[in-house]
Design an enzyme around this catalytic site. Structure first.
Site, PDB file in Angstrom:
ATOM      1  N   SER A 122      -2.476   6.150   6.887  1.00 48.52           N
ATOM      2  CA  SER A 122      -1.845   4.933   7.384  1.00 48.52           C
ATOM      3  C   SER A 122      -2.654   4.340   8.531  1.00 48.52           C
ATOM      4  O   SER A 122      -2.997   5.040   9.482  1.00 48.52           O
ATOM      5  CB  SER A 122      -0.414   5.236   7.857  1.00 48.52           C
ATOM      6  OG  SER A 122       0.164   4.105   8.477  1.00 48.52           O
TER       7      SER A 122
ATOM      8  N   SER B 257       1.070   3.456   2.480  1.00 50.38           N
ATOM      9  CA  SER B 257       1.148   3.989   3.838  1.00 50.38           C
ATOM     10  C   SER B 257       2.551   4.444   4.234  1.00 50.38           C
ATOM     11  O   SER B 257       2.706   5.150   5.221  1.00 50.38           O
ATOM     12  CB  SER B 257       0.653   2.950   4.846  1.00 50.38           C
ATOM     13  OG  SER B 257       1.548   1.859   4.932  1.00 50.38           O
TER      14      SER B 257
ATOM     15  N   LYS C 212       5.870  -0.652   8.891  1.00 51.71           N
ATOM     16  CA  LYS C 212       5.724   0.699   9.436  1.00 51.71           C
ATOM     17  C   LYS C 212       7.077   1.124  10.015  1.00 51.71           C
ATOM     18  O   LYS C 212       8.035   0.363  10.047  1.00 51.71           O
ATOM     19  CB  LYS C 212       4.667   0.745  10.549  1.00 51.71           C
ATOM     20  CG  LYS C 212       3.285   0.254  10.164  1.00 51.71           C
ATOM     21  CD  LYS C 212       2.581   1.129   9.141  1.00 51.71           C
ATOM     22  CE  LYS C 212       1.234   0.527   8.759  1.00 51.71           C
ATOM     23  NZ  LYS C 212       0.659   1.202   7.579  1.00 51.71           N
TER      24      LYS C 212
ATOM     25  N   SER D 107       0.847  -1.195   0.000  1.00 51.89           N
ATOM     26  CA  SER D 107       0.000   0.000   0.000  1.00 51.89           C
ATOM     27  C   SER D 107       0.883   1.246   0.000  1.00 51.89           C
ATOM     28  O   SER D 107       2.106   1.157  -0.012  1.00 51.89           O
ATOM     29  CB  SER D 107      -0.906   0.017   1.237  1.00 51.89           C
ATOM     30  OG  SER D 107      -0.143   0.254   2.410  1.00 51.89           O
TER      31      SER D 107
END
Length: 233
Positions: free
Chosen positions: A193, A48, A103, A46
């Site tokens: 996110s 994010s 992340k 994605s």
């Protein structure tokens, strides 16, 4: 009685066949061990982590960065030092079993982390210093200084930027004191996110490893397999 040439050829072919099988098995085992202990590829699913990582970037993950665990489990054989602030980490999803996500580590165990509506972060009351790098119609790119010699870019929505970003009159959007053995994780695309704001802090045992670099970047995936790079682009 001497063996005939035909018998010799048959034995030689049989030996070659066995050697090929053994060589194949050993090669497969070496690849599996290498992926288990050292590096494993991963594709970004994605946006994010924009602008640091884009969707369909293929990265390699150092699985030995934080220790060594039993295959197919989250049980550590031994542990190394935990991740530092601003490490980019691949880990087990907290909402979808069997899925891995990526992340950035922002809050360490025992720290108080405040994330404000403009996308900026304070750690124990002290801000991570940011500076504007680029500005578009809808988004700003900021450089975020981690205070430990590391810095990275983040994406924030201009509409969410406070007129006076140095004040905290509105209070934090998300605030947490990180429990021991856990970490606060945020995406670099700060307003786009699903991270610790959604599923809370991350237990250390769910880490897969540290993202080290990009080895392939794609503009689009195949129509039938969206996470497989389209070679024509």
């Amino acid at each position: 009685m001497e063996d005939s040439p035909r018998q010799d050829d048959s034995q030689n072919k049989q030996g070659t066949w066995r050697q090929a099988v053994v060589s194949f098995v050993l090669s497969a085992l070496l690849v599996l061990v290498f992926r288990w202990i050292v590096f494993e590829p991963y594709v970004i699913p994605s946006g994010s982590m924009m602008p640091t990582l884009l969707e369909l970037d293929y990265i390699y993950v150092n699985k030995f960065a934080y220790g060594l665990r039993l295959p197919f489990s989250n049980q550590w054989l031994f542990e190394r030092a935990g991740p530092g602030r601003c490490d980019v980490v691949v880990f087990r999803s907290q909402t979808e079993p069997g899925i891995f996500v990526i992340k950035r580590v922002i809050g360490l165990p025992g720290e108080k982390v405040d994330l404000y509506p403009d996308g900026r972060v304070r750690i124990n009351g002290r801000p991570l210093v940011t500076s504007v790098k680029d500005e578009g119609d809808e988004f700003q790119t900021l450089s975020e200084d981690c205070g430990n010699g590391k810095a990275h870019d983040i994406h924030v929505e201009i509409s969410r930027q406070a007129e006076r970003p140095d004040t905290d009159d509105d209070g934090p959007e998300y605030s947490v004191v990180v429990p021991e053995g856990q970490y606060a994780m945020f995406g670099d695309n700060r307003h786009q996110s699903a991270d610790s704001r959604v599923w809370g802090t991350l237990p250390r045992q769910d880490f897969l490893g540290e993202a080290l670099g990009i080895w392939l970047s794609c503009e689009e995936g195949l129509a039938s397999l969206q996470r497989v790079c389209n070679p024509s682009t």
